[in-house]
Structure formats: structure tokens, C-alpha cells
Design an enzyme around this catalytic site. Structure first.
Site, PDB file in Angstrom:
ATOM      1  N   THR A   1       1.847   1.927   8.767  1.00  0.00           N
ATOM      2  CA  THR A   1       1.299   3.155   8.873  1.00  0.00           C
ATOM      3  C   THR A   1       2.589   3.519  10.550  1.00  0.00           C
ATOM      4  OG1 THR A   1      -0.900   2.319   9.292  1.00  0.00           O
ATOM      5  CG2 THR A   1      -0.453   4.168  10.833  1.00  0.00           C
TER       6      THR A   1
ATOM      7  N   GLY B   1       0.539  -1.193  -0.095  1.00  0.00           N
ATOM      8  CA  GLY B   1       0.089   0.057  -0.062  1.00  0.00           C
ATOM      9  C   GLY B   1       0.514   1.420  -0.186  1.00  0.00           C
ATOM     10  N   PHE B   2       1.522   1.189   0.538  1.00  0.00           N
ATOM     11  CA  PHE B   2       2.739   2.589   0.804  1.00  0.00           C
ATOM     12  C   PHE B   2       3.133   2.408  -0.982  1.00  0.00           C
ATOM     13  CE2 PHE B   2       6.219   5.353   1.423  1.00  0.00           C
ATOM     14  CZ  PHE B   2       6.054   6.081   2.023  1.00  0.00           C
TER      15      PHE B   2
ATOM     16  N   SER C   1      -8.929  -6.398   1.597  1.00  0.00           N
ATOM     17  CA  SER C   1      -9.144  -4.256   0.962  1.00  0.00           C
ATOM     18  C   SER C   1     -10.738  -4.535   1.698  1.00  0.00           C
ATOM     19  CB  SER C   1      -8.490  -4.492  -0.646  1.00  0.00           C
ATOM     20  OG  SER C   1      -6.744  -3.709   0.122  1.00  0.00           O
TER      21      SER C   1
ATOM     22  N   PHE D   1      -7.403   0.607  -3.898  1.00  0.00           N
ATOM     23  CA  PHE D   1      -6.547   0.331  -4.907  1.00  0.00           C
ATOM     24  C   PHE D   1      -6.509   1.074  -5.960  1.00  0.00           C
ATOM     25  CE2 PHE D   1      -8.090  -4.456  -4.548  1.00  0.00           C
ATOM     26  CZ  PHE D   1      -7.127  -4.864  -3.585  1.00  0.00           C
TER      27      PHE D   1
ATOM     28  N   ASN E   1      -4.650  -7.581   6.983  1.00  0.00           N
ATOM     29  CA  ASN E   1      -5.526  -5.989   6.894  1.00  0.00           C
ATOM     30  C   ASN E   1      -5.558  -5.515   7.737  1.00  0.00           C
ATOM     31  OD1 ASN E   1      -5.225  -4.648   4.094  1.00  0.00           O
ATOM     32  ND2 ASN E   1      -5.417  -6.192   2.546  1.00  0.00           N
TER      33      ASN E   1
ATOM     34  N   ASN F   1       1.901  -7.819  -4.074  1.00  0.00           N
ATOM     35  CA  ASN F   1       0.815  -8.239  -3.674  1.00  0.00           C
ATOM     36  C   ASN F   1      -0.062  -8.032  -5.182  1.00  0.00           C
ATOM     37  OD1 ASN F   1      -1.648  -6.923  -2.589  1.00  0.00           O
ATOM     38  ND2 ASN F   1      -0.714  -6.720  -0.684  1.00  0.00           N
TER      39      ASN F   1
ATOM     40  N   ASN G   1     -12.041  -1.959   0.323  1.00  0.00           N
ATOM     41  CA  ASN G   1     -12.531  -0.865  -0.317  1.00  0.00           C
ATOM     42  C   ASN G   1     -12.573  -1.018  -1.140  1.00  0.00           C
ATOM     43  OD1 ASN G   1     -11.786   1.080   1.951  1.00  0.00           O
ATOM     44  ND2 ASN G   1      -9.937   0.947   1.519  1.00  0.00           N
ATOM     45  N   THR G   2     -12.606  -2.448  -2.097  1.00  0.00           N
ATOM     46  CA  THR G   2     -13.197  -2.839  -3.279  1.00  0.00           C
ATOM     47  C   THR G   2     -14.119  -3.472  -3.189  1.00  0.00           C
ATOM     48  OG1 THR G   2     -11.247  -2.733  -4.139  1.00  0.00           O
ATOM     49  CG2 THR G   2     -12.385  -4.198  -4.857  1.00  0.00           C
TER      50      THR G   2
ATOM     51  N   LYS H   1      -3.299 -12.972   1.722  1.00  0.00           N
ATOM     52  CA  LYS H   1      -3.631 -11.760   3.358  1.00  0.00           C
ATOM     53  C   LYS H   1      -5.217 -12.117   3.148  1.00  0.00           C
ATOM     54  CE  LYS H   1      -1.917  -6.567   4.400  1.00  0.00           C
ATOM     55  NZ  LYS H   1      -1.530  -5.946   3.360  1.00  0.00           N
TER      56      LYS H   1
ATOM     57  N   ASN I   1      -8.474   4.976   5.593  1.00  0.00           N
ATOM     58  CA  ASN I   1      -7.842   4.813   3.907  1.00  0.00           C
ATOM     59  C   ASN I   1      -9.642   4.133   3.499  1.00  0.00           C
ATOM     60  OD1 ASN I   1      -7.285   2.896   1.918  1.00  0.00           O
ATOM     61  ND2 ASN I   1      -6.372   1.953   4.029  1.00  0.00           N
ATOM     62  N   ARG I   2      -9.632   4.563   2.701  1.00  0.00           N
ATOM     63  CA  ARG I   2     -10.218   3.921   1.925  1.00  0.00           C
ATOM     64  C   ARG I   2      -9.859   3.911   0.469  1.00  0.00           C
ATOM     65  NH1 ARG I   2     -13.770   7.611   3.670  1.00  0.00           N
ATOM     66  NH2 ARG I   2     -14.337  10.011   2.690  1.00  0.00           N
ATOM     67  N   MET I   3      -8.995   3.689   0.003  1.00  0.00           N
ATOM     68  CA  MET I   3      -8.328   3.906  -1.048  1.00  0.00           C
ATOM     69  C   MET I   3      -8.782   3.655  -2.624  1.00  0.00           C
ATOM     70  SD  MET I   3      -5.161   5.662  -0.894  1.00  0.00           S
ATOM     71  CE  MET I   3      -3.796   5.801  -2.058  1.00  0.00           C
TER      72      MET I   3
HETATM   73  C1  LIG Z   1      -3.094   4.491   3.012  1.00  0.00           C
HETATM   74  C2  LIG Z   1      -3.161   2.626   2.730  1.00  0.00           C
HETATM   75  C3  LIG Z   1      -3.316   1.766   2.328  1.00  0.00           C
HETATM   76  C4  LIG Z   1      -3.026   0.470   1.734  1.00  0.00           C
HETATM   77  N1  LIG Z   1      -3.325  -0.511   0.446  1.00  0.00           N
HETATM   78  C5  LIG Z   1      -3.122  -1.580   0.958  1.00  0.00           C
HETATM   79  C6  LIG Z   1      -3.174  -1.822  -0.666  1.00  0.00           C
HETATM   80  O1  LIG Z   1      -2.982  -1.748  -1.697  1.00  0.00           O
HETATM   81  N2  LIG Z   1      -2.791  -3.459  -0.777  1.00  0.00           N
HETATM   82  C7  LIG Z   1      -3.049  -4.432   0.757  1.00  0.00           C
HETATM   83  O2  LIG Z   1      -3.225  -5.777   1.103  1.00  0.00           O
HETATM   84  N3  LIG Z   1      -2.744  -3.384   2.623  1.00  0.00           N
HETATM   85  C8  LIG Z   1      -3.001  -2.585   1.901  1.00  0.00           C
HETATM   86  N4  LIG Z   1      -2.889  -1.919   3.495  1.00  0.00           N
HETATM   87  C9  LIG Z   1      -2.428  -2.432   4.446  1.00  0.00           C
HETATM   88  C10 LIG Z   1      -1.680  -2.293   4.847  1.00  0.00           C
HETATM   89  O3  LIG Z   1      -0.786  -3.331   4.259  1.00  0.00           O
HETATM   90  C11 LIG Z   1      -2.087  -3.204   6.278  1.00  0.00           C
HETATM   91  O4  LIG Z   1      -2.327  -4.185   5.981  1.00  0.00           O
HETATM   92  C12 LIG Z   1      -2.363  -2.472   7.095  1.00  0.00           C
HETATM   93  O5  LIG Z   1      -2.273  -1.187   7.278  1.00  0.00           O
HETATM   94  C13 LIG Z   1      -1.953  -3.188   8.625  1.00  0.00           C
HETATM   95  O6  LIG Z   1      -1.300  -2.517   9.496  1.00  0.00           O
HETATM   96  P1  LIG Z   1      -0.121  -1.384   9.912  1.00  0.00           P
HETATM   97  O7  LIG Z   1      -1.197  -1.125  10.923  1.00  0.00           O
HETATM   98  O8  LIG Z   1       1.219  -1.367  10.034  1.00  0.00           O
HETATM   99  O9  LIG Z   1      -0.612   0.214   9.237  1.00  0.00           O
HETATM  100  C14 LIG Z   1      -2.787  -0.243   3.342  1.00  0.00           C
HETATM  101  C15 LIG Z   1      -2.421   0.730   4.297  1.00  0.00           C
HETATM  102  C16 LIG Z   1      -2.752   1.667   4.450  1.00  0.00           C
HETATM  103  C17 LIG Z   1      -2.411   1.966   5.506  1.00  0.00           C
END
Ligand SMILES: Cc1cc2nc3c(=O)[nH]c(=O)nc-3n(C[C@H](O)[C@H](O)[C@H](O)COP(=O)(O)O)c2cc1C
Length: 372
Positions: free
Chosen positions: A318, A68-69, A183, A120, A247, A147, A185-186, A218, A116-118
Site C-alpha cells: 500500500t 498482490g501487486f 487472504s 486471487f 496479510n 506466493n 477473500n477466498t 504468510k 480489497n476483495r480481489m
Molecule cells: C490490492 C491488494 C492485493 C493483494 N493481494 C495479495 C495476494 O494475492 N496474496 C497475498 O499474500 N497478499 C496479498 N495482499 C496483501 C499484501 O501482500 C500485504 O500483506 C498487505 O497489503 C499488508 O501490507 P501493506 O500495508 O504494505 O499493503 C494484497 C494487498 C492488496 C492491497
């Protein structure tokens, strides 16, 4: 300290996504110059006590950057140079797509949380392939995970074809592939975690996986324990190399801020639930199915808590936003201090050993259980 007291307050004045884009653009530029090598030189903590090989893939240390980063693989050399043992790019979708309307990332610094509600946003597998091709051999000094997620326009019944399309394009570049069915948000994506659809998706992916790349799964933190049993069963039958838990969550438990923002919550309030999921998986999954723990990690104490519950690797996202770019290097330094203090030949010796992990956490300044 400087990040938390000076840089973070400044950065957090601006919209989350604008800052993310600026940071990523700067990181992309640094990745295209020799500067990233200097960062690598100063921050690297290579030590055989931290390295391990899992499902045939070498990890120089157990701390990875969660998906996600860097969704489009724009700045992998610099991100790796921060000290991560693995960078997981993506989620990549087969078809390029913009994601949900902005704003779609919200910070809650007092809670150490993001919502977040990106949805994808992705340059698409073809473009990500071109980005990866630009890197020279040796530019990425850690393991690369890719991923993959489902494109929004693809109906859920056609999901396997969509995942296979991304996988087929990118397969030579990833050391492993994470199949993201979690995720929030899809629309409909999380249905793919149900036994039948999950079995079909993973069977189709394995059919297309002639070179036997490790496929990781995941999952969401919101699954009931009975659903986790199903996930374990299907993962085992489908020769899944490891489970990534977790996630982001739909829940707002432990978030003290009041908000109506829709989306997945990450960071500190997620930590306790992800720990439970990891603990359950380690207790019920076969011993040869590794667990990659993710959720609310921003220090070695958190990593120790996950190791104590059986995780082999950890990831964070995060924590990087809340604690800044030196978070990984500080975490690894603390893990090495623990190895020194307790004369551990290898970090794996902490796995499943709650007593030792608690003692190590106390040594680092606070107890793993207290931090819950
Ligand atoms: C802004 C943002 C975007 C994310 N995008 C994805 C993504 O595209 N695919 C995915 O598998 N997880 C995505 N995640 C989830 C993270 O990979 C992770 O599983 C989740 O944030 C929990 O870890 P953390 O508490 O260290 O952030 C995203 C998280 C954030 C905050």
C-alpha cells in the site's frame, strides 16, 4: 512530494483497478525494453550494510514488494529496478481464475489505507511459468519470491494438491515460496491456519519439496496470540524457513473513513496490529525462524519499528500506491543515513534494539513509538 501533490490526486480520480492495470501494462512494456536498466542505474542503492543471507537466500537489501501487486509476474524487471531487495509475485493459483466481481479495490487516501476483495485473480501457474520463462538471466536484479494460494474451485480438503500443483510448476523459478493461507477473500482459506490443516498442508508441500526450496508461511493479523503459538509450533515442525506477518485484516480499527466495503484492509491502519504480531512472533518463535514484517510500511521509520521488534526483512504494498515509485529508494537512503549517523557496520545491528531504533527514528524526524 511531486507524487503526493500532483500525480496521486490525478491517478486517484480514476478507478483503482484501472489505474493498477495501466501502471502494470506500462511497467510490463518498460520491462521489455532497455529502459528498466536506466531506472535501475538511477535508483539502485547497493551497499553491503543492507545485504543479508537468510535461509540460504541472498537479499541485497531488506525491503521487498509484498504479494498482490504483480500477481502474474508481468513486470518484474522494472519493479526490481525501483530498488526492492525482493519481489514476491502472486498469489498464483493452480487454475486460472478471474477473482471476485469488480469493483474490488477501494482507496482511503486520508487514512493511507486500501480495502480489497480481489479473491486471487490469477493467470494460473502455467501462464505465470511462461511469463517467468520470458525473462533473460540478469533481468531480475533481486530475489524472487513466489506466493501461492488456493484455487477457488478446489475444495478446502484438497487444498494441499492445489498448492503442490502450483509449486511443482514454478519451483525452478522462485528463490523462495510463500504459502498464503491468510487472504480474507477466498472462502475458507484462513481455516488452513488451524493447527491440523496447516500441519497437513505444510507436510505435503515439504514432501513435494525435493530440492528443499525455502517455504515461507504468510499469516493473517487477525489471529489471537494462542493461534500464533500454534502457528509457531507447526512452522517449526514443518521446517518453515520464515513467517511473513501479516496479510490484510478484517478489522476496521484505526480507519477513520466510514465504509461498508467488504474485504481486507491494508496500509497505515494495519500498522499497529502487524507490529504487535511481529513482536509476539519474535518473542515466542525460535531465534532461527526469521520474521518478514509487512503492514503499513511507507517510510524508514516504520521499517525501524519492525526491526526493533525483531523483523529481519520488511515488505510493502500500500505504501507504494500512497507514496509512489520512489518510496523504496527513499526508504533505503534513510536506512543508509542511519547506518552512517550511528556508525553501524550492518543494518542487522538495529534488530531487537528498541533504544537505538527509536533514536534512529528521532534522527529521521519522528519517533517510531510516536508514529503508532
Ligand atoms: C490490492 C491488494 C492485493 C493483494 N493481494 C495479495 C495476494 O494475492 N496474496 C497475498 O499474500 N497478499 C496479498 N495482499 C496483501 C499484501 O501482500 C500485504 O500483506 C498487505 O497489503 C499488508 O501490507 P501493506 O500495508 O504494505 O499493503 C494484497 C494487498 C492488496 C492491497
Amino acid at each position: 512530494m511531486v507524487y503526493r501533490s500532483l500525480i496521486r490526486p490525478l491517478l486517484f480520480r480514476f478507478d483503482s483497478e484501472s489505474i493498477h492495470h495501466s501502471t502494470l501494462s506500462l511497467s510490463k512494456w518498460i520491462s521489455s525494453t532497455p529502459l528498466w536498466r536506466a531506472v535501475d542505474f538511477f535508483l539502485k542503492r547497493e551497499d553491503s550494510r543492507l545485504a543479508q543471507t537468510l535461509f540460504g537466500v541472498h537479499f541485497k537489501n531488506p525491503v521487498g514488494l509484498a504479494a498482490g501487486f504483480d500477481k502474474d509476474a508481468l513486470a518484474v524487471p522494472l519493479l526490481a529496478a525501483l530498488g526492492f531487495g525482493c519481489i514476491e509475485i502472486g498469489s498464483v493459483t493452480a487454475v486460472a481464475q478471474p477473482g471476485n466481481p469488480k469493483p474490488r479495490i477501494f482507496r482511503f487516501p486520508e487514512d493511507g489505507a486500501l480495502i480489497n476483495r480481489m479473491g486471487f485473480p490469477s493467470a494460473g501457474a502455467e501462464a505465470v511459468l511462461e511469463h517467468l520463462k520470458r525473462y533473460q538471466k540478469g533481468d531480475i536484479r533481486c530475489t524472487l519470491g513466489i506466493n501461492i494460494g488456493k484455487s477457488k474451485i478446489t475444495p478446502i480438503e484438497k487444498a494441499p494438491d492445489d498448492y503442490i500443483s502450483s509449486f511443482a510448476k514454478l519451483r525452478t523459478f522462485g528463490d523462495y515460496f510463500a504459502v498464503n493461507v491468510s487472504s480474507p477473500n477466498t472462502p475458507g482459506l484462513r481455516q488452513l491456519q488451524e493447527k491440523g490443516p496447516l500441519r497437513e498442508l505444510l507436510a505435503r508441500l515439504q514432501e513435494a519439496n525435493e530440492t528443499e526450496k525455502p517455504l515461507l508461511l504468510k499469516i493473517a493479523p487477525d489471529l489471537e496470540f494462542s493461534a500464533l503459538d500454534d502457528v509457531i509450533e507447526v512452522a517449526e515442525q514443518s521446517r518453515i524457513a520464515a513467517i511473513i506477518a501479516t496479510n490484510t485484516t478484517f478489522s476496521r480499527e484505526r480507519l477513520t473513513a466510514t465504509t461498508n466495503e467488504v474485504g481486507g484492509m491494508s496500509g497505515s491502519p494495519l500498522y499497529a496490529r502487524s507490529l504487535q504480531v511481529v513482536e509476539y512472533l519474535s518473542a515466542h518463535a525460535p531465534k532461527n525462524l526469521p520474521i518478514v514484517a509487512v503492514g503499513g510500511i511507507s517510510s524508514a521509520v516504520h521499517a525501524l519499528a519492525y526491526f526493533s521488534r525483531g523483523a529481519q526483512l520488511v515488505q510493502l504494498y500500500t505504501g507504494l500506491i500512497m507514496e509512489g515509485p520512489f518510496v523504496v529508494s527513499a526508504l533505503l537512503r534513510d536506512l543508509l543515513n542511519v547506518c552512517d549517523r550511528f556508525s553501524l557496520p550492518h543494518i542487522c545491528d538495529l534488530r531487537g534494539n528498541k533504544e537505538l531504533c527509536d533514536e534512529a527514528s528521532r534522527f529521521l524526524g519522528s519517533s517510531a513509538t510516536e508514529s503508532l
